[in-house]
Design a protein around this motif. Structure first.
Motif, PDB file in Angstrom:
ATOM      1  N   VAL A   1       4.519   5.421  10.762  1.00 45.97           N
ATOM      2  CA  VAL A   1       5.582   4.422  10.633  1.00 45.97           C
ATOM      3  C   VAL A   1       5.291   3.197  11.489  1.00 45.97           C
ATOM      4  CG1 VAL A   1       8.002   3.961  11.196  1.00 45.97           C
ATOM      5  CG2 VAL A   1       7.400   6.028   9.938  1.00 45.97           C
ATOM      6  N   ASP A   2       4.756   3.434  12.682  1.00 43.59           N
ATOM      7  CA  ASP A   2       4.481   2.320  13.595  1.00 43.59           C
ATOM      8  C   ASP A   2       3.258   1.508  13.178  1.00 43.59           C
ATOM      9  OD1 ASP A   2       6.636   3.060  15.167  1.00 43.59           O
ATOM     10  OD2 ASP A   2       5.434   4.375  16.435  1.00 43.59           O
TER      11      ASP A   2
ATOM     12  N   GLU B   1       5.688  -4.293   3.981  1.00 44.19           N
ATOM     13  CA  GLU B   1       5.607  -4.119   2.532  1.00 44.19           C
ATOM     14  C   GLU B   1       5.036  -2.763   2.112  1.00 44.19           C
ATOM     15  OE1 GLU B   1       1.808  -6.540   3.592  1.00 44.19           O
ATOM     16  OE2 GLU B   1       3.860  -6.256   4.337  1.00 44.19           O
ATOM     17  N   ASP B   2       4.532  -1.964   3.053  1.00 48.61           N
ATOM     18  CA  ASP B   2       3.921  -0.675   2.716  1.00 48.61           C
ATOM     19  C   ASP B   2       4.991   0.413   2.566  1.00 48.61           C
ATOM     20  OD1 ASP B   2       1.332  -1.779   2.893  1.00 48.61           O
ATOM     21  OD2 ASP B   2       1.346  -1.510   5.077  1.00 48.61           O
ATOM     22  N   ARG B   3       4.648   1.481   1.822  1.00 48.85           N
ATOM     23  CA  ARG B   3       5.587   2.591   1.639  1.00 48.85           C
ATOM     24  C   ARG B   3       4.935   3.907   2.050  1.00 48.85           C
ATOM     25  NH1 ARG B   3       8.730   4.091  -3.949  1.00 48.85           N
ATOM     26  NH2 ARG B   3       6.597   4.311  -4.746  1.00 48.85           N
ATOM     27  N   LEU B   4       5.703   4.701   2.784  1.00 50.51           N
ATOM     28  CA  LEU B   4       5.242   6.009   3.236  1.00 50.51           C
ATOM     29  C   LEU B   4       5.991   7.104   2.492  1.00 50.51           C
ATOM     30  CD1 LEU B   4       3.722   7.897   5.216  1.00 50.51           C
ATOM     31  CD2 LEU B   4       5.610   7.555   6.828  1.00 50.51           C
TER      32      LEU B   4
ATOM     33  N   MET C   1       0.836  -1.188   0.000  1.00 48.66           N
ATOM     34  CA  MET C   1       0.000   0.000   0.000  1.00 48.66           C
ATOM     35  C   MET C   1       0.880   1.250   0.000  1.00 48.66           C
ATOM     36  SD  MET C   1      -3.277  -0.616  -0.018  1.00 48.66           S
ATOM     37  CE  MET C   1      -4.490  -1.879   0.355  1.00 48.66           C
ATOM     38  N   GLU C   2       0.459   2.237  -0.797  1.00 42.80           N
ATOM     39  CA  GLU C   2       1.149   3.524  -0.851  1.00 42.80           C
ATOM     40  C   GLU C   2       0.389   4.497   0.042  1.00 42.80           C
ATOM     41  OE1 GLU C   2       3.865   4.465  -2.389  1.00 42.80           O
ATOM     42  OE2 GLU C   2       4.265   2.967  -3.943  1.00 42.80           O
ATOM     43  N   ILE C   3       1.058   4.958   1.109  1.00 43.12           N
ATOM     44  CA  ILE C   3       0.452   5.933   2.021  1.00 43.12           C
ATOM     45  C   ILE C   3       1.206   7.235   1.845  1.00 43.12           C
ATOM     46  CG2 ILE C   3       0.023   6.570   4.414  1.00 43.12           C
ATOM     47  CD1 ILE C   3       0.283   2.932   3.400  1.00 43.12           C
ATOM     48  N   VAL C   4       0.472   8.306   1.590  1.00 46.25           N
ATOM     49  CA  VAL C   4       1.074   9.608   1.321  1.00 46.25           C
ATOM     50  C   VAL C   4       0.591  10.621   2.357  1.00 46.25           C
ATOM     51  CG1 VAL C   4       1.241  11.536  -0.315  1.00 46.25           C
ATOM     52  CG2 VAL C   4       1.314   9.170  -1.146  1.00 46.25           C
TER      53      VAL C   4
ATOM     54  N   ARG D   1       9.949   8.127   2.337  1.00 47.57           N
ATOM     55  CA  ARG D   1      10.407   8.874   1.169  1.00 47.57           C
ATOM     56  C   ARG D   1       9.943  10.321   1.339  1.00 47.57           C
ATOM     57  NH1 ARG D   1       8.277   7.891  -4.999  1.00 47.57           N
ATOM     58  NH2 ARG D   1       6.313   7.864  -3.836  1.00 47.57           N
ATOM     59  N   PHE D   2      10.853  11.279   1.155  1.00 44.18           N
ATOM     60  CA  PHE D   2      10.545  12.688   1.392  1.00 44.18           C
ATOM     61  C   PHE D   2      10.720  13.455   0.090  1.00 44.18           C
ATOM     62  CE2 PHE D   2      11.739  16.693   4.045  1.00 44.18           C
ATOM     63  CZ  PHE D   2      10.445  17.181   3.906  1.00 44.18           C
TER      64      PHE D   2
END
Length: 432
Positions: free
Chosen positions: A21-22, A27-30, A2-5, A72-73
């Motif tokens: 983050v917690d 497998e998810d990306r922030l 899952m892509e969380i933005v 990712r920033f």
């Protein structure tokens, strides 16, 4: 995967990233999208504007912190949210897709709605200062130093439609304290101009006896005030203000010359959100339900100042509801838990407390108030003043900056502060 933005890297966005983050699975990306890579501590802006802090004292480079958190920033900033496509369009033409989006942009500052309002660096013709952003506070300090060389009248306050009144009160008192330190207070008439129906309303219909406390402080410090005020415009270092009656009818027009002025503007949604049907209201604020989720776009959540909250009650001049830091942190925690639940195949159930705990610094003292919940009627409705508030505000700055710098979002200090306020309330009860 899952892509969380998270859109926004201010108070709400930064803490949102830390707490998410917690909640994420391996497998998810922030992804965090901000305008630039620097976090600055907004509550200290009034101190920057009088030289009690440097800009560098209240700034933190978020790049290494978010990198350590595994996020990712992206620092380009966003030009548009496309909810039907589930993507955020960036200023450089890139698009970031999302499965879940948290909007934490903060507000757009509506200086342009009143002629002459705002710093000259923001738009041509601006004649007043601002403490909404650290860059504005720096400019305000430069103007203040020039003012002190040739003192005159000062006007401080908040215009019609404003919702963040606490910093206006803080700055009026901090200015007054600094003028006394410089021994030029006797040469500076001061007037507080506000859209509130009474002093100490704060967009909350008061908390405890904030009306009496603030009026008492104004009298003690020889600061005059005008309430139910509409600022028509500023030109040639003169502010034109219409004061209205309780029914909204005209009462008096004031022409206020000034050598220095700081007026907080009304807020609206950022351009990336304005006009998106069913996501935002006509003012551009994000519509949410009790779980911080948009009722139409269920994958979009929102926290902070960009959230739509209706006024508590009608007022003669439009007044918004503030979103205090304590309230925003409770929104962040509820949102993180709700997204975590969705990632685990569960339904969101967490709700923000929306309590208000505020420390208003006066430079040499201050006022603290507790509203539980923030919007009345309340279970706790208390305010008190004292030197301890100023000391607590200094301590809070150090604590919070350390928390952001270390990538933490624990509520320990908030619990400690509530404990301290309970002690102060107990002292007052015993004195009675």
């Amino acid at each position: 995967m899952m892509e969380i933005v998270v859109l926004g890297a201010g108070l709400g966005g930064t803490l949102m990233a830390y707490e998410l983050v917690d909640q994420l699975r391996s497998e998810d990306r922030l992804t965090v999208i901000g305008q630039g890579d620097i976090y600055h501590f907004v509550p200290s802006n009034p101190w920057v504007a009088v030289g009690w802090r440097q800009r560098s004292d209240i700034e933190i480079d978020l790049v290494p912190v978010l990198e350590k958190k595994g996020a990712r920033f992206m620092t380009q900033g966003a030009v548009r949210v496309h909810p039907t496509d589930k993507r955020v369009e960036l200023t450089d033409g890139q698009s970031v897709p999302y499965d879940y989006l948290v909007i934490a942009t903060g507000p757009d500052l509506a200086f342009d709605e009143i002629p002459g309002l705002g710093p000259s660096s923001v738009h041509e013709g601006g004649e007043t200062q601002s403490i909404c952003h650290v860059a504005h506070a720096q400019e305000a300090y430069t103007a203040f130093e020039a003012f002190c060389a040739n003192p005159g009248p000062i006007v401080v306050g908040a215009v019609q439609g404003a919702s963040c009144f606490g910093p206006a009160y803080e700055f009026a008192f901090i200015l007054e304290t600094e003028l006394r330190k410089r021994k030029i207070r006797d040469r500076v008439p001061m007037t507080f101009v506000t859209s509130e129906p009474y002093i100490g309303h704060l967009g909350l219909d008061g908390v405890g006896d904030t009306k009496g406390l603030m009026e008492s402080e104004f009298r003690a410090r020889h600061i005059k005030w005008i309430t139910n005020a509409k600022v028509k415009g500023i030109a040639g270092k003169v502010m034109t203000v219409d004061e209205v009656n309780e029914d909204g009818s005209p009462r008096k027009t004031h022409e206020l010359p000034f050598g220095y002025a700081m007026m907080l503007p009304a807020f609206r949604g950022v351009p990336a959100l304005l006009g998106i049907e069913k996501l935002t209201n006509p003012r551009g604020f994000v519509v949410i339900d009790e779980h911080q989720c948009n009722p139409t776009y269920h994958e979009i959540f929102s926290v902070g100042v960009c959230v739509a909250i209706p006024p508590i009650s009608p007022t003669p001049v439009p007044v918004g509801v503030p979103k205090t830091g304590f309230m925003i942190e409770s929104m962040v925690t509820a949102t993180a838990l709700n997204i975590g639940a969705l990632l685990r195949g569960e339904q969101p159930k967490s709700q923000a407390t929306w309590n208000a705990v505020c420390l208003a610094d006066f430079g040499d003292s201050g006022v603290a108030f507790v509203a539980q919940p923030q919007i009345p009627p309340r279970n706790v409705n208390w305010a008190s003043k004292g030197v301890w508030v100023h000391l607590a505000k200094v301590g809070f700055e150090k604590y919070f900056m350390g928390k952001v710098r270390n990538g933490k979002s624990e509520p320990f200090y908030e619990r400690f502060l509530m404990h301290q306020l309970n002690i102060e309330k107990l002292k007052e009860t015993r004195q009675e």
